[in-house]
Motif scaffolding. Structure first.
Motif, PDB file in Angstrom:
ATOM      1  N   SER A 111       0.830  -1.205   0.000  1.00 46.63           N
ATOM      2  CA  SER A 111       0.000   0.000   0.000  1.00 46.63           C
ATOM      3  C   SER A 111       0.867   1.259   0.000  1.00 46.63           C
ATOM      4  O   SER A 111       0.514   2.268  -0.605  1.00 46.63           O
ATOM      5  CB  SER A 111      -0.939  -0.016   1.209  1.00 46.63           C
ATOM      6  OG  SER A 111      -1.774  -1.163   1.173  1.00 46.63           O
ATOM      7  N   VAL A 112       2.026   1.199   0.675  1.00 46.62           N
ATOM      8  CA  VAL A 112       2.957   2.325   0.651  1.00 46.62           C
ATOM      9  C   VAL A 112       3.556   2.492  -0.741  1.00 46.62           C
ATOM     10  O   VAL A 112       3.692   3.612  -1.250  1.00 46.62           O
ATOM     11  CB  VAL A 112       4.054   2.129   1.716  1.00 46.62           C
ATOM     12  CG1 VAL A 112       5.070   3.261   1.650  1.00 46.62           C
ATOM     13  CG2 VAL A 112       3.438   2.046   3.106  1.00 46.62           C
ATOM     14  N   THR A 113       3.901   1.380  -1.387  1.00 45.25           N
ATOM     15  CA  THR A 113       4.408   1.453  -2.759  1.00 45.25           C
ATOM     16  C   THR A 113       3.392   2.133  -3.668  1.00 45.25           C
ATOM     17  O   THR A 113       3.748   2.951  -4.524  1.00 45.25           O
ATOM     18  CB  THR A 113       4.741   0.045  -3.280  1.00 45.25           C
ATOM     19  OG1 THR A 113       5.770  -0.523  -2.462  1.00 45.25           O
ATOM     20  CG2 THR A 113       5.214   0.079  -4.726  1.00 45.25           C
ATOM     21  N   SER A 114       2.117   1.829  -3.477  1.00 45.83           N
ATOM     22  CA  SER A 114       1.069   2.465  -4.272  1.00 45.83           C
ATOM     23  C   SER A 114       1.068   3.976  -4.073  1.00 45.83           C
ATOM     24  O   SER A 114       0.969   4.746  -5.041  1.00 45.83           O
ATOM     25  CB  SER A 114      -0.297   1.896  -3.888  1.00 45.83           C
ATOM     26  OG  SER A 114      -1.342   2.649  -4.464  1.00 45.83           O
ATOM     27  N   ILE A 115       1.188   4.426  -2.833  1.00 43.03           N
ATOM     28  CA  ILE A 115       1.228   5.871  -2.573  1.00 43.03           C
ATOM     29  C   ILE A 115       2.403   6.510  -3.307  1.00 43.03           C
ATOM     30  O   ILE A 115       2.272   7.571  -3.929  1.00 43.03           O
ATOM     31  CB  ILE A 115       1.326   6.147  -1.062  1.00 43.03           C
ATOM     32  CG1 ILE A 115       0.052   5.675  -0.339  1.00 43.03           C
ATOM     33  CG2 ILE A 115       1.552   7.636  -0.792  1.00 43.03           C
ATOM     34  CD1 ILE A 115       0.163   5.707   1.178  1.00 43.03           C
ATOM     35  N   LEU A 116       3.563   5.848  -3.253  1.00 44.33           N
ATOM     36  CA  LEU A 116       4.753   6.390  -3.913  1.00 44.33           C
ATOM     37  C   LEU A 116       4.566   6.467  -5.428  1.00 44.33           C
ATOM     38  O   LEU A 116       5.010   7.429  -6.071  1.00 44.33           O
ATOM     39  CB  LEU A 116       5.975   5.541  -3.564  1.00 44.33           C
ATOM     40  CG  LEU A 116       6.367   5.519  -2.078  1.00 44.33           C
ATOM     41  CD1 LEU A 116       7.524   4.554  -1.859  1.00 44.33           C
ATOM     42  CD2 LEU A 116       6.727   6.914  -1.578  1.00 44.33           C
ATOM     43  N   VAL A 117       3.896   5.472  -6.003  1.00 45.86           N
ATOM     44  CA  VAL A 117       3.598   5.525  -7.435  1.00 45.86           C
ATOM     45  C   VAL A 117       2.669   6.692  -7.736  1.00 45.86           C
ATOM     46  O   VAL A 117       2.849   7.415  -8.728  1.00 45.86           O
ATOM     47  CB  VAL A 117       2.988   4.190  -7.913  1.00 45.86           C
ATOM     48  CG1 VAL A 117       2.422   4.312  -9.328  1.00 45.86           C
ATOM     49  CG2 VAL A 117       4.035   3.082  -7.868  1.00 45.86           C
ATOM     50  N   GLY A 118       1.682   6.906  -6.883  1.00 43.33           N
ATOM     51  CA  GLY A 118       0.788   8.050  -7.070  1.00 43.33           C
ATOM     52  C   GLY A 118       1.527   9.371  -7.047  1.00 43.33           C
ATOM     53  O   GLY A 118       1.253  10.278  -7.840  1.00 43.33           O
ATOM     54  N   ILE A 119       2.499   9.487  -6.138  1.00 42.51           N
ATOM     55  CA  ILE A 119       3.309  10.711  -6.065  1.00 42.51           C
ATOM     56  C   ILE A 119       4.137  10.885  -7.337  1.00 42.51           C
ATOM     57  O   ILE A 119       4.235  11.985  -7.901  1.00 42.51           O
ATOM     58  CB  ILE A 119       4.208  10.672  -4.814  1.00 42.51           C
ATOM     59  CG1 ILE A 119       3.349  10.712  -3.542  1.00 42.51           C
ATOM     60  CG2 ILE A 119       5.198  11.832  -4.825  1.00 42.51           C
ATOM     61  CD1 ILE A 119       4.115  10.430  -2.260  1.00 42.51           C
TER      62      ILE A 119
END
Length: 386
Positions: A111-119
């Protein structure tokens, strides 16, 4: 060539995850594996605390239970509850845990990786979710991932890889784990994955998909996962402590974007606050509101609650590397990790709950269902609090 008997070296993953050792290993992964630091910033933003008992009872399988019983029955090691940005309940039943202890988060890392991709998408470092994986990792041309998009990685609908099961000795995930622990290049394991369904048609829970997502992110940003997480997330959230990713033993050493982040429960709660607050932290838009909303669910029938098939429990749907709980849970969603790691986010009630655990097994449908029932009861109790 004659086959050999599995050695202790091959079984390190099993030993690390076995009770009672896992209460220690899950809080000391930096003693066991190479690591890369996710540095916090110079500015610390303390979480306000008003810690008090929670007189919550939940019903599971026809019986009422207290939170103390939940912790005993589901091997809780850390439990942090925030309401309207304030810590209202915090306890550390684990033998080696406390507010400064960094926990092994397993697949909650996804889920953290997803946030980083969004950024990275917000910054234009990744052009579009529709970009193909091989636009960023051309070394995967000729593999089953050729032709897949970043969007398919995010929703785990690539159609690549077998059913992720820890009980089958020669499954893809077990080979992945053994290569992480024993040496070798995990990219070779991922490249060997085969196509099992057409792209976009069905959900198949896949750590390989998130590993690819992390590698795409590193290629797009020119930074390691830990470095990008530090500057774009950890420093902006005002975290209590540095976090870290543990890395593969073999070279090239690499973080596991789908499972090697370690952080304090309070700092994980800060991630939950970011998601509950539409991507805003400290008055700054860290990740776009649209990205956060995408993580709460979508209209794809194969990702709806109850439709995930053998890769997911019936009470979950999936979206953007998060597990969704649907309208029955008023739009709550959660990050999950094996052995009982949870980041439960209930935006409408402004509730965030972190539960770290040391289950005896990687997956447990009954303990998971009980935990979800308990977290919902805590959230409902706080939603009624004025």
């Amino acid at each position: 060539m004659a086959s050999r008997e599995p050695s202790w070296w091959d079984k390190q993953g099993d030993l690390i995850m076995r009770r009672p050792f896992n209460e220690w290993t899950f809080t000391h992964m930096n003693w066991l594996m190479p690591t890369e630091r996710v540095a916090r910033g110079a500015t610390h933003l303390p979480l306000r605390a008003d810690n008090r008992p929670l007189p919550v009872r939940y019903t599971f399988s026809g019986h009422e239970h207290t939170l103390a019983e939940l912790h005993r029955r589901t091997f809780t090691t850390a439990f942090v509850v925030l309401h309207r940005g304030v810590i209202v309940h915090e306890t550390y039943p684990g033998a080696f845990t406390g507010p400064r202890t960094r926990m092994q988060l397993f697949s909650l890392s996804k889920s953290v990786t997803s946030i980083l991709v969004g950024i990275a998408l917000d910054e234009g470092l990744i052009g579009s979710e529709k970009d193909q994986i091989t636009d960023y990792r051309p070394d995967f041309l000729g593999t089953a991932y050729e032709g897949n998009t970043i969007a398919e990685l995010l929703d785990m609908t690539t159609g690549v890889g077998d059913l992720e099961t820890w009980e089958v000795p020669d499954s893809g995930i077990k080979r992945f784990e053994q290569t992480i622990m024993g040496g070798g290049d995990i990219a070779d394991v991922v490249r060997a994955a085969t196509r099992t369904a057409p792209a976009g048609e069905r959900f198949n829970y896949s750590t390989f998909d998130t590993q690819m997502l992390g590698w795409v992110l590193e290629a797009a940003t020119g930074q390691s996962l830990a470095s990008y997480a530090s500057t774009r997330l950890w420093q902006k959230l005002g975290c209590d402590r540095d976090a870290y990713y543990w890395l593969t033993r073999g070279r090239p050493r690499t973080a596991i974007g789908g499972g090697s982040l370690n952080a304090t429960a309070r700092d994980v709660a800060r991630i939950g606050l970011l998601m509950a607050g539409d991507g805003v932290a400290g008055g700054e838009q860290i990740v776009s509101r649209d990205w956060v909303r995408r993580s709460r669910g979508n209209d794809k029938p194969q990702l709806a609650v109850g439709s995930l098939g053998p890769s997911g429990y019936d009470h979950y749907g999936y979206a953007n590397q998060w597990w969704t709980l649907g309208s029955e849970h008023s739009g709550a969603f959660t990050g999950l990790g094996v052995h009982g790691q949870y980041l439960y986010v209930y935006p409408d009630a402004e509730v965030v709950i972190v539960k770290c655990s040391a289950w005896p097994t990687q997956d447990d449908a009954r303990r998971d269902a009980e935990t979800v029932a308990a977290l919902r009861s805590v959230a409902d109790h706080l939603a009624r609090t004025r």
